[in-house]
Design an enzyme around this catalytic site. Structure first.
Site, mmCIF file in Angstrom:
data_model
loop_
_atom_site.group_PDB
_atom_site.id
_atom_site.type_symbol
_atom_site.label_atom_id
_atom_site.label_comp_id
_atom_site.label_asym_id
_atom_site.label_seq_id
_atom_site.Cartn_x
_atom_site.Cartn_y
_atom_site.Cartn_z
ATOM 1 N N ARG A 227 0.845 -1.194 0.000
ATOM 2 C CA ARG A 227 0.000 0.000 0.000
ATOM 3 C C ARG A 227 0.883 1.247 0.000
ATOM 4 N NH1 ARG A 227 -3.452 -2.344 -2.019
ATOM 5 N NH2 ARG A 227 -5.595 -2.693 -1.330
ATOM 6 N N HIS A 275 -1.276 -0.102 -10.059
ATOM 7 C CA HIS A 275 -2.022 -1.002 -9.167
ATOM 8 C C HIS A 275 -2.474 -2.265 -9.919
ATOM 9 C CE1 HIS A 275 -4.430 -1.126 -5.186
ATOM 10 N NE2 HIS A 275 -4.175 -2.371 -5.615
HETATM 11 P P1 NAP Z 1 -2.045 -10.275 5.485
HETATM 12 O O1 NAP Z 1 -2.054 -11.744 5.287
HETATM 13 O O2 NAP Z 1 -3.066 -9.658 6.372
HETATM 14 O O3 NAP Z 1 -0.581 -9.891 5.984
HETATM 15 C C1 NAP Z 1 -0.265 -8.613 6.435
HETATM 16 C C2 NAP Z 1 1.135 -8.653 7.031
HETATM 17 O O4 NAP Z 1 1.477 -7.332 7.447
HETATM 18 C C3 NAP Z 1 1.230 -9.552 8.269
HETATM 19 O O5 NAP Z 1 2.434 -10.251 8.227
HETATM 20 C C4 NAP Z 1 1.242 -8.544 9.417
HETATM 21 O O6 NAP Z 1 1.975 -8.961 10.540
HETATM 22 C C5 NAP Z 1 1.956 -7.390 8.779
HETATM 23 N N1 NAP Z 1 1.633 -6.162 9.498
HETATM 24 C C6 NAP Z 1 0.423 -5.563 9.631
HETATM 25 N N2 NAP Z 1 0.536 -4.457 10.395
HETATM 26 C C7 NAP Z 1 1.833 -4.372 10.749
HETATM 27 C C8 NAP Z 1 2.582 -3.464 11.543
HETATM 28 N N3 NAP Z 1 2.005 -2.415 12.132
HETATM 29 N N4 NAP Z 1 3.898 -3.674 11.712
HETATM 30 C C9 NAP Z 1 4.489 -4.748 11.134
HETATM 31 N N5 NAP Z 1 3.843 -5.669 10.365
HETATM 32 C C10 NAP Z 1 2.532 -5.456 10.184
HETATM 33 O O7 NAP Z 1 -2.171 -9.518 4.087
HETATM 34 P P2 NAP Z 1 -1.745 -10.049 2.641
HETATM 35 O O8 NAP Z 1 -2.814 -10.887 2.075
HETATM 36 O O9 NAP Z 1 -0.372 -10.612 2.721
HETATM 37 O O10 NAP Z 1 -1.747 -8.674 1.836
HETATM 38 C C11 NAP Z 1 -0.895 -7.599 2.216
HETATM 39 C C12 NAP Z 1 -1.354 -6.335 1.528
HETATM 40 O O11 NAP Z 1 -1.051 -6.386 0.136
HETATM 41 C C13 NAP Z 1 -2.871 -6.114 1.548
HETATM 42 O O12 NAP Z 1 -3.280 -5.547 2.766
HETATM 43 C C14 NAP Z 1 -3.074 -5.175 0.383
HETATM 44 O O13 NAP Z 1 -3.033 -3.846 0.872
HETATM 45 C C15 NAP Z 1 -1.872 -5.439 -0.520
HETATM 46 N N6 NAP Z 1 -2.281 -5.983 -1.839
HETATM 47 C C16 NAP Z 1 -1.910 -5.304 -2.953
HETATM 48 C C17 NAP Z 1 -2.282 -5.803 -4.203
HETATM 49 C C18 NAP Z 1 -1.850 -5.111 -5.471
HETATM 50 O O14 NAP Z 1 -2.324 -5.447 -6.550
HETATM 51 N N7 NAP Z 1 -0.946 -4.156 -5.392
HETATM 52 C C19 NAP Z 1 -3.039 -6.979 -4.299
HETATM 53 C C20 NAP Z 1 -3.398 -7.628 -3.129
HETATM 54 C C21 NAP Z 1 -3.010 -7.120 -1.889
HETATM 55 P P3 NAP Z 1 1.518 -10.221 11.449
HETATM 56 O O15 NAP Z 1 1.787 -11.442 10.597
HETATM 57 O O16 NAP Z 1 2.390 -10.152 12.621
HETATM 58 O O17 NAP Z 1 0.042 -10.022 11.720
#
Ligand code: NAP
Length: 312
Positions: A227, A275
């Protein structure tokens, strides 16, 4: 018979109608699917949601909704909505994950191999500088969730020297892992290539700022398909201008579409992708949505439920 409200816009409906109906049939779930705001919101059992233009913002009338099922992985537009009292599930789509792995591996290899040097070589320079092996290249992953974990699996298969960082401790990982504010410098200082896969939450905004970018090794490259709010744009541009960072590949931004006048578009050390890192795929994500409905109807816990207080 259950009632679904597909609150994700007409364009999405055109893509989802077939896959969703197919997935419901396979799961033997009889459903009425509404694609426009219903006259009586109390009849709706589940809302399938995407934050498209004109999307639903007031969930209050949907008193009997058992869950809001997001078609997007990132839920920063939904999680802070105070009218949302129903469980919110984010999208964890195998198709989306596969797409993200391909995007990150492609852009990591671009930086690792220095591919641009040979594509843009106007003077036809013959500089024989072989890149190091992947095992000699350190790659740091910020955010070791669904996507970060899948990405590390792929990069490990290529032998990259990996480390990661997240919010909570994760014992027994096969790589150095740091967590919390105290662990950030350790991760950044060892990341020649940094990949950020963090959600947009109050705690992640501005994490990469002048102070923390300075922890990265001189000449490091940044790849951000997570993000845009994680990055302080002014600090990033300053680091690129000064040579502290060699390149930034950015897929996500504070404002999208990225304004045409934004410096990122013109900057020679910035690659903008609009994106597109990883899209939700209707075929696979419809199965995920329907599986959650099936589970809920069978009295099982919903999958991928968002912690609304944490925002992801
Ligand atoms: P997820 O499974 O919820 O993983 C989020 C990760 O971020 C977890 O490891 C979490 O830590 C960590 N995190 C959250 N808050 C934090 C903080 N304050 N300090 C340190 N680490 C933190 O999400 P995901 O499915 O991997 O997706 C991640 C993000 O990718 C999504 O939220 C979305 O914004 C983005 N995304 C982008 C696209 C694109 O096309 N560009 C597509 C899909 C998703 P913990 O493991 O300790 O909870």
């Amino acid at each position: 018979m259950i009632t679904l409200f597909f609150a994700a816009g007409d364009d999405n409906w055109n893509q989802y109608e077939g896959p969703l109906i197919l997935a419901l049939e396979k799961a033997k779930i009889s459903a009425t699917i509404l694609t426009k705001s219903p006259a009586n919101p109390e009849t709706v059992d589940y809302i399938i949601y995407a934050p498209v233009a004109g999307a639903l913002t007031d969930f209050t009338p949907y008193r009997n909704v058992r869950a809001v099922l997001s078609l997007w992985a990132g839920v920063e537009k939904l999680a802070p909505n105070k009218t949302l009292r129903q469980p919110l599930c984010r999208m964890v789509d195998p198709g989306l994950t596969e797409g993200m792995v391909e995007y990150v591996v492609g852009h990591v290899l671009r930086q690792h191999l220095g591919i641009d040097r040979y594509i843009i070589n106007p003077n036809h320079d013959w500089v024989q500088k072989c890149p190091p092996l992947a095992r000699e290249r350190s790659v740091g992953i910020m955010g070791l969730g669904t996507l970060g974990t899948a990405v590390t699996t792929a990069l490990r298969a290529l032998n990259f020297n990996l480390s990661a960082w997240g919010r909570s401790p994760k014992p027994d990982l096969e790589m150095p892992y740091f967590h919390g504010a105290d662990g950030l410098e350790a991760l950044l200082s060892r990341s020649e290539i940094l990949v950020t896969l963090l959600p947009d939450t109050p705690d992640t905004r501005g994490l990469l700022n002048a102070q923390t970018i300075a922890y990265l090794p001189y000449g490091a490259a940044l790849i951000n398909p997570g993000r845009g709010t994680v990055i302080d744009d002014v600090a990033l541009l300053a680091a690129l201008d000064q040579g502290a960072l060699s390149h930034a590949t950015l897929d996500v931004f504070h404002q999208e579409p990225l304004p045409k006048t934004h410096r990122f578009w013109q900057h020679p050390k910035v690659t903008v992708t609009p994106h597109i890192a990883a899209d939700t795929r209707p075929l696979t994500s419809s199965r995920v949505v329907v599986e959650n409905i099936r589970r809920d109807q069978a009295g099982l816990a919903l999958l991928h439920q968002v912690d609304l207080a944490r925002g992801y």
